[in-house]
Design a protein around this motif. Structure first.
Motif, mmCIF file in Angstrom:
data_model
loop_
_atom_site.group_PDB
_atom_site.id
_atom_site.type_symbol
_atom_site.label_atom_id
_atom_site.label_comp_id
_atom_site.label_asym_id
_atom_site.label_seq_id
_atom_site.Cartn_x
_atom_site.Cartn_y
_atom_site.Cartn_z
ATOM 1 N N THR A 261 0.587 -0.978 0.163
ATOM 2 C CA THR A 261 0.348 0.084 -0.237
ATOM 3 C C THR A 261 0.867 1.482 0.455
ATOM 4 O O THR A 261 0.925 2.377 -0.711
ATOM 5 C CB THR A 261 -1.028 -0.288 0.730
ATOM 6 O OG1 THR A 261 -1.601 -1.367 1.282
ATOM 7 C CG2 THR A 261 -1.984 1.504 1.163
ATOM 8 N N VAL A 262 1.876 1.097 0.863
ATOM 9 C CA VAL A 262 2.781 2.579 0.395
ATOM 10 C C VAL A 262 3.954 2.643 -0.883
ATOM 11 O O VAL A 262 4.398 3.602 -1.150
ATOM 12 C CB VAL A 262 3.684 2.376 1.700
ATOM 13 C CG1 VAL A 262 4.980 3.441 1.512
ATOM 14 C CG2 VAL A 262 2.990 2.760 2.929
ATOM 15 N N LEU A 263 4.108 1.281 -0.992
ATOM 16 C CA LEU A 263 4.816 0.743 -2.112
ATOM 17 C C LEU A 263 4.495 0.822 -3.670
ATOM 18 O O LEU A 263 5.416 1.576 -4.484
ATOM 19 C CB LEU A 263 5.965 -0.603 -1.961
ATOM 20 C CG LEU A 263 7.573 -1.451 -1.438
ATOM 21 C CD1 LEU A 263 6.899 -2.516 -1.466
ATOM 22 C CD2 LEU A 263 7.981 0.223 -1.399
ATOM 23 N N ASN A 264 3.225 0.682 -3.973
ATOM 24 C CA ASN A 264 2.729 0.918 -4.840
ATOM 25 C C ASN A 264 3.017 2.667 -5.644
ATOM 26 O O ASN A 264 3.082 2.949 -6.015
ATOM 27 C CB ASN A 264 1.355 0.540 -4.507
ATOM 28 C CG ASN A 264 0.501 0.165 -6.506
ATOM 29 O OD1 ASN A 264 1.508 0.221 -7.183
ATOM 30 N ND2 ASN A 264 -0.386 0.356 -6.204
ATOM 31 N N PRO A 265 2.239 3.226 -4.886
ATOM 32 C CA PRO A 265 1.596 4.839 -4.676
ATOM 33 C C PRO A 265 3.801 5.493 -5.063
ATOM 34 O O PRO A 265 4.110 6.009 -6.145
ATOM 35 C CB PRO A 265 1.202 6.114 -3.954
ATOM 36 C CG PRO A 265 1.180 4.630 -2.181
ATOM 37 C CD PRO A 265 1.451 3.314 -2.875
ATOM 38 N N ASN B 232 -6.276 1.987 3.596
ATOM 39 C CA ASN B 232 -5.425 1.670 2.335
ATOM 40 C C ASN B 232 -5.203 3.051 2.198
ATOM 41 O O ASN B 232 -3.947 2.874 2.199
ATOM 42 C CB ASN B 232 -5.830 0.439 1.378
ATOM 43 C CG ASN B 232 -5.802 -0.579 1.356
ATOM 44 O OD1 ASN B 232 -5.459 -0.942 2.764
ATOM 45 N ND2 ASN B 232 -6.761 -1.576 0.434
ATOM 46 N N PHE B 233 -5.751 4.008 2.583
ATOM 47 C CA PHE B 233 -5.835 5.384 1.527
ATOM 48 C C PHE B 233 -4.985 6.485 2.747
ATOM 49 O O PHE B 233 -3.692 6.700 2.507
ATOM 50 C CB PHE B 233 -7.002 6.336 1.662
ATOM 51 C CG PHE B 233 -6.421 7.543 1.460
ATOM 52 C CD1 PHE B 233 -6.245 8.529 0.070
ATOM 53 C CD2 PHE B 233 -6.853 8.840 2.326
ATOM 54 C CE1 PHE B 233 -5.700 9.302 0.002
ATOM 55 C CE2 PHE B 233 -6.651 9.700 2.438
ATOM 56 C CZ PHE B 233 -6.121 10.354 1.015
ATOM 57 N N PHE B 234 -4.858 5.942 3.796
ATOM 58 C CA PHE B 234 -4.174 6.411 5.103
ATOM 59 C C PHE B 234 -2.721 5.251 5.226
ATOM 60 O O PHE B 234 -1.687 6.219 5.603
ATOM 61 C CB PHE B 234 -5.090 5.867 6.320
ATOM 62 C CG PHE B 234 -6.541 6.369 6.681
ATOM 63 C CD1 PHE B 234 -5.436 8.836 6.848
ATOM 64 C CD2 PHE B 234 -7.324 6.474 6.878
ATOM 65 C CE1 PHE B 234 -6.465 9.450 7.469
ATOM 66 C CE2 PHE B 234 -8.207 6.870 7.404
ATOM 67 C CZ PHE B 234 -8.284 8.860 7.428
ATOM 68 N N PHE B 235 -2.488 4.581 4.214
ATOM 69 C CA PHE B 235 -0.871 3.587 4.429
ATOM 70 C C PHE B 235 -1.169 4.268 3.452
ATOM 71 O O PHE B 235 0.707 4.561 3.445
ATOM 72 C CB PHE B 235 -1.615 2.018 4.291
ATOM 73 C CG PHE B 235 -2.095 1.384 5.721
ATOM 74 C CD1 PHE B 235 -1.173 1.341 6.937
ATOM 75 C CD2 PHE B 235 -3.087 -0.013 5.746
ATOM 76 C CE1 PHE B 235 -0.972 0.894 8.300
ATOM 77 C CE2 PHE B 235 -3.441 -0.130 6.688
ATOM 78 C CZ PHE B 235 -1.970 0.049 8.194
ATOM 79 N N SER B 236 -1.659 4.472 2.077
ATOM 80 C CA SER B 236 -0.740 5.258 1.541
ATOM 81 C C SER B 236 -0.718 6.653 1.314
ATOM 82 O O SER B 236 0.587 6.892 0.837
ATOM 83 C CB SER B 236 -1.763 5.719 -0.357
ATOM 84 O OG SER B 236 -2.155 4.001 0.116
ATOM 85 N N LEU B 237 -0.823 7.445 2.405
ATOM 86 C CA LEU B 237 -0.640 8.762 2.624
ATOM 87 C C LEU B 237 0.835 8.675 3.563
ATOM 88 O O LEU B 237 1.784 9.776 3.730
ATOM 89 C CB LEU B 237 -1.454 9.045 3.770
ATOM 90 C CG LEU B 237 -3.056 9.703 3.289
ATOM 91 C CD1 LEU B 237 -3.730 10.244 3.549
ATOM 92 C CD2 LEU B 237 -2.195 11.003 1.656
#
Length: 191
Positions: A34-38, A113-118
């Motif tokens: 979730t963090v690596l993808n963006p 998942n959005f919070f993990f992406s942030l």
């Protein structure tokens, strides 16, 4: 609808948890994706748009990453909500659960998942703050949290509409995927 939410909050929680678990089942890195993808997507886009097309703005990678995270969250929440009622029709017929619970649980799991992406934005903000000598951690970041309820309701509204439409018209899935590509290219994320 929301007056009955207290009745279904446990179901929404459990379905959201199931969605998050099944999303990363069998993955070696799991939620780290979730963090690596963006980050990886931003790296590719930054190389293409800043190195090949000559974008010289030092804040461009941060702008690109933030826009990509928001649009990916919107795309994932709405496209996964699209078939949530139809794919859970067996559960819907066997129990007394309202249909709006399934798109709601999908949007909630995508919000997590959005919070993990942030988390991916923080290293870039630190790096740009040091490299440019500008403090990017200001009170303006609080506006993100003020906008989240509107963003969440927007995702839920689109997901709910699409999930009901998908029950009757299966072609909505293919049309919406084409629309998402168009929507991605007309948003000012790249330019």
């Amino acid at each position: 609808m929301f007056s009955n939410f207290s009745r279904y909050k446990n179901i929404v929680f459990e379905l959201s948890r199931k969605n998050i678990r099944t999303q990363y089942r069998g993955s070696l890195l799991g939620v780290v994706w979730t963090v690596l993808n963006p980050l990886l997507t931003m790296l590719v886009m930054w190389i293409v748009f800043s190195q090949f097309f000559g974008a010289d703005d030092p804040y461009y990678p941060l702008y690109l990453l933030a826009g990509n995270i928001v649009f990916t969250a919107l795309r994932n929440a709405t496209s996964q909500s699209l078939n949530s009622i139809y794919s859970n029709s067996g559960l819907l017929l066997r129990t007394r659960v309202e249909p709006y619970v399934f798109p709601l649980s999908t949007v909630v799991s995508n919000l997590v998942n959005f919070f993990f992406s942030l988390i991916a934005i923080v290293p870039f903000m630190i790096w740009l703050s040091i490299a440019q000598g500008v403090n990017l951690f200001t009170y303006r970041l609080l506006f993100i949290f003020l906008m989240l309820p509107a963003f969440w309701m927007f995702q839920y509204g689109i997901g709910l509409f699409l999930s009901v439409l998908y029950v009757f018209i299966k072609d909505v899935l293919h049309l919406y995927n084409v629309f998402l590509v168009l929507w991605n290219y007309i948003t000012p994320i790249f330019y």
